[in-house]
Every structure is written in structure tokens, then in C-alpha cells.
Enzyme design. Structure first.
Site, mmCIF file in Angstrom:
data_model
loop_
_atom_site.group_PDB
_atom_site.id
_atom_site.type_symbol
_atom_site.label_atom_id
_atom_site.label_comp_id
_atom_site.label_asym_id
_atom_site.label_seq_id
_atom_site.Cartn_x
_atom_site.Cartn_y
_atom_site.Cartn_z
ATOM 1 N N SER A 11 87.288 -53.870 77.529
ATOM 2 C CA SER A 11 86.667 -52.673 76.932
ATOM 3 C C SER A 11 86.238 -51.690 78.015
ATOM 4 O O SER A 11 86.125 -50.497 77.783
ATOM 5 C CB SER A 11 85.440 -53.068 76.115
ATOM 6 O OG SER A 11 85.796 -54.055 75.187
ATOM 7 N N ARG A 12 85.972 -52.221 79.217
ATOM 8 C CA ARG A 12 85.462 -51.349 80.294
ATOM 9 C C ARG A 12 86.569 -50.559 80.978
ATOM 10 O O ARG A 12 86.278 -49.620 81.720
ATOM 11 C CB ARG A 12 84.701 -52.181 81.322
ATOM 12 C CG ARG A 12 83.412 -52.765 80.756
ATOM 13 C CD ARG A 12 82.529 -53.356 81.836
ATOM 14 N NE ARG A 12 81.177 -53.582 81.342
ATOM 15 C CZ ARG A 12 80.723 -54.751 80.935
ATOM 16 N NH1 ARG A 12 81.492 -55.802 80.934
ATOM 17 N NH2 ARG A 12 79.468 -54.866 80.499
ATOM 18 N N GLN A 68 89.788 -66.060 77.956
ATOM 19 C CA GLN A 68 89.591 -66.680 79.280
ATOM 20 C C GLN A 68 89.250 -65.643 80.344
ATOM 21 O O GLN A 68 88.974 -65.993 81.473
ATOM 22 C CB GLN A 68 90.864 -67.410 79.710
ATOM 23 C CG GLN A 68 91.123 -68.658 78.903
ATOM 24 C CD GLN A 68 92.365 -69.402 79.353
ATOM 25 O OE1 GLN A 68 92.898 -69.160 80.435
ATOM 26 N NE2 GLN A 68 92.839 -70.294 78.527
ATOM 27 N N LYS A 69 89.285 -64.359 79.999
ATOM 28 C CA LYS A 69 88.991 -63.346 81.025
ATOM 29 C C LYS A 69 87.578 -63.547 81.571
ATOM 30 O O LYS A 69 87.368 -63.505 82.767
ATOM 31 C CB LYS A 69 89.165 -61.929 80.502
ATOM 32 C CG LYS A 69 89.106 -60.927 81.657
ATOM 33 C CD LYS A 69 89.347 -59.529 81.217
ATOM 34 C CE LYS A 69 88.113 -58.931 80.595
ATOM 35 N NZ LYS A 69 87.016 -58.721 81.574
ATOM 36 N N GLY A 116 82.565 -55.487 70.006
ATOM 37 C CA GLY A 116 83.217 -54.268 69.534
ATOM 38 C C GLY A 116 84.052 -53.630 70.622
ATOM 39 O O GLY A 116 84.460 -54.297 71.573
ATOM 40 N N ALA A 117 84.323 -52.316 70.451
ATOM 41 C CA ALA A 117 85.265 -51.611 71.351
ATOM 42 C C ALA A 117 86.554 -52.430 71.422
ATOM 43 O O ALA A 117 87.079 -52.711 72.503
ATOM 44 C CB ALA A 117 84.653 -51.398 72.730
ATOM 45 N N LEU A 118 87.034 -52.817 70.253
ATOM 46 C CA LEU A 118 88.117 -53.794 70.168
ATOM 47 C C LEU A 118 89.435 -53.222 70.709
ATOM 48 O O LEU A 118 89.715 -52.041 70.562
ATOM 49 C CB LEU A 118 88.290 -54.247 68.717
ATOM 50 C CG LEU A 118 87.043 -54.880 68.090
ATOM 51 C CD1 LEU A 118 87.318 -55.301 66.655
ATOM 52 C CD2 LEU A 118 86.537 -56.062 68.908
ATOM 53 N N HIS A 119 90.214 -54.098 71.328
ATOM 54 C CA HIS A 119 91.477 -53.698 71.943
ATOM 55 C C HIS A 119 92.517 -54.780 71.689
ATOM 56 O O HIS A 119 92.249 -55.759 70.961
ATOM 57 C CB HIS A 119 91.268 -53.447 73.437
ATOM 58 C CG HIS A 119 90.507 -54.549 74.125
ATOM 59 N ND1 HIS A 119 90.965 -55.846 74.181
ATOM 60 C CD2 HIS A 119 89.298 -54.563 74.754
ATOM 61 C CE1 HIS A 119 90.104 -56.587 74.841
ATOM 62 N NE2 HIS A 119 89.062 -55.851 75.181
ATOM 63 N N HIS A 125 91.494 -58.442 71.843
ATOM 64 C CA HIS A 125 90.833 -58.969 70.640
ATOM 65 C C HIS A 125 91.856 -59.199 69.529
ATOM 66 O O HIS A 125 91.798 -60.199 68.817
ATOM 67 C CB HIS A 125 89.766 -57.987 70.140
ATOM 68 C CG HIS A 125 88.625 -57.790 71.091
ATOM 69 N ND1 HIS A 125 88.445 -56.630 71.799
ATOM 70 C CD2 HIS A 125 87.615 -58.607 71.450
ATOM 71 C CE1 HIS A 125 87.359 -56.737 72.549
ATOM 72 N NE2 HIS A 125 86.837 -57.931 72.350
#
Ligand code: PAF
Length: 283
Positions: free
Chosen positions: A191-192, A153-154, A35-38, A41
Site C-alpha cells: 500500500s505504501r 509473507q511480505k 485497506g488501501a487494497l491492491h 490482497h
């Protein structure tokens, strides 16, 4: 889009037909997320939605992959806007289960052991992290039974370990690694990032600057790559480097030449960031 909060609704949404009997365009692609999609995503969804078959996104913050003192409690939970983004980017089924739905018996007694690659890099600083990741990914694979799954790939080590799990445990799922999506100034989208204060956000760009500087030195070998990358990081007082390493693409010790991966992790204020890039060592 169907929103499935339970295994039963997920099963219905995917249809009762077994995968082996399903027509080709009924293939299922899974994009697992917390979640916390950006935008990162969204790019994964777009890539999957462009192909045939159905797209399932899972949204589940997996407690098993957080160690004591890590940011499980403050991990952003933004379900409504996540579902909106899923709708806008071609997701057919959003699987957003509760803890009990994923772990009906509580913490599992049988888990997936990541092996030696699970205890280097991220795994050295976050013991148990990849056991938690592989266990939940294996469960999601069991619940969704996808033909393909896409991971960014992150978290390169996560991608390597999932590929290895799928091979070693004969899971017959095509694992796709999607390019890291970056902000215009190079910072890898995560997300962070929302936790970074203004000055930390500036300092955080030193990670990608370090990777690009390292790659620019690739013709001079691994030591030159590390020296160039380290120079960028050392210039930022707000950035505490945890590791900066050159490894082979499957994360063994790198040699002097050949394809390799430059990986970095650093604490920026209270936020841990990771990033990596491919490099071609020439000597
Ligand atoms: O990369 C993530 O978001 C998570 O580690 C994953 C793969 C969804 C497992 O919880």
C-alpha cells in the site's frame, strides 16, 4: 457481500450458530487488512475464496500499531474502492469497523506482548509496533472467530509472530502465509508504494534485486549472501538501509547452513519499505 461496520452486524452476518456446531463448509477464513487494497490482497482473497466456507475481510487502520511520527495520518483510506475489490474477489463479509467499534474502551489496558521476536528487525526500529499488531489481530480473531486466517509473507516477522501467538495462546486457528506478490520489475506490492516518487520507485527495486542477488550466493554461506545483497543496495543513493539480515525461518540467529530468511528494510525518500526471501544456506 455484506458490509459490516459494527460488531452486531458482523455477528448477524456470520450467523448465530457456534463454530463447533457449524457444518464443514461453514468454516470461516479471515483476511485481515488495513485497506488501501491492491493486487496482493486480491491474491489473498482469491486463495481464500477458492477454498470452502465463508470469506471475511477486515478493513481497519489500527492506530495501536503506529508509533509517534509514523504515517498513521497519511495512511491511504480508500474504503469505496476497497469494497469494490472485495466484491470482485469473492469476499462474503467485509468488516470495516470504526475505532470505537474495535476499541470501545479506548486504548486497551491489556495487550498482547510479542516477546523477544517483537523487538528485533522491524520491532527494533518501530517499538510497540508488534504489540499493536498482535493486539488487534487477537481482537479480530475474537470478533470473527475464524477457522483460518491468511497473511502475506511480505511482513514475514508479523507472520512469524502471529503463528507464535496462536500457538502460545492456544487460539486453534490455521495461519496461512501467502507468497509475496511482486510487480513485473520485482518490487513487492505494498500500500505504501503509492507514496514513491518516480525516481524513488526506480530505486525501490534495489530491495528485491538485493534479495535475489543474496539468494544467488546462498551456496557460499550467510556472509556471501549479505555481501551480494548489500552491493545492490549500496549502489542506490536514495535507499537508506535500516537492516539487512539473515535469520532462521523463525527469526532466530542464523547458522552457517540450512533454511533461512534474508530480510531487508530501507527508507526510500519518506517511505519505509520491507521485503524478504527464503534462502537455503549450504555451508
Ligand atoms: O498487515 C497488515 O495489514 C496489518 O498489520 C494487520 C495484520 C491487518 C493488522 O492491523
Amino acid at each position: 457481500m455484506i458490509v459490516a461496520e459494527t460488531r452486531a452486524v458482523l455477528r448477524d452476518a456470520l450467523g448465530a450458530v457456534g463454530r463447533a456446531d457449524a457444518p464443514m463448509d461453514d468454516a470461516v477464513t479471515l483476511v485481515p487488512t488495513m485497506g488501501a487494497l491492491h493486487d496482493g490482497h486480491a491474491r489473498l482473497f482469491d486463495e481464500a475464496a477458492a477454498g470452502p466456507g465463508r470469506l471475511v475481510a477486515s478493513i481497519f487502520v489500527n492506530p495501536l500499531q503506529f508509533g509517534p511520527g509514523e504515517d498513521l495520518a497519511r495512511y491511504p483510506r480508500t474504503l469505496e474502492s476497497d469494497l469494490e475489490l472485495c466484491r470482485e474477489h469473492g469476499v462474503d463479509v467485509a468488516f470495516a469497523p470504526s475505532f470505537t467499534e474495535v476499541y470501545p474502551g479506548g486504548e486497551p489496558l491489556v495487550t498482547v506482548e510479542p516477546g523477544p521476536v517483537g523487538s528485533i528487525l522491524e520491532g527494533a526500529s518501530r517499538p510497540g509496533h508488534y504489540r499493536g499488531v498482535l493486539t488487534v489481530v487477537a481482537k479480530l480473531f475474537g470478533l470473527v472467530r475464524p477457522d483460518a486466517a491468511i497473511f502475506g509473507q511480505k511482513d514475514y516477522q508479523q507472520l512469524v509472530l502471529i503463528r507464535r501467538m496462536v500457538d502460545d495462546l492456544c487460539m486453534d486457528i490455521d495461519i496461512v502465509g501467502a507468497e509475496t506478490v511482486r510487480e513485473p520489475d520485482g518490487l513487492a506490492i505494498s500500500s505504501r508504494n503509492r507514496f514513491l516518487r518516480h525516481q524513488e520507485r526506480q530505486a525501490a527495486t534495489s530491495l528485491s534485486r538485493a534479495l535475489y542477488a543474496g539468494r544467488a550466493a546462498q551456496a557460499d554461506g550467510p556472509d556471501a549472501v549479505l555481501t551480494a545483497a548489500d552491493k545492490e543496495l549500496a549502489a542506490e543513493l536514495a535507499v537508506q538501509v535500516d537492516y539487512l539480515q539473515v535469520r532462521t525461518p523463525d527469526l532466530a540467529e542464523a547458522g552457517r547452513a540450512g533454511s533461512a530468511r534474508l530480510l531487508v528494510a530501507a527508507q526510500v525518500g519518506a517511505t519505509r519499505l520491507i521485503d524478504n526471501i527464503a534462502v537455503e544456506l549450504l555451508r
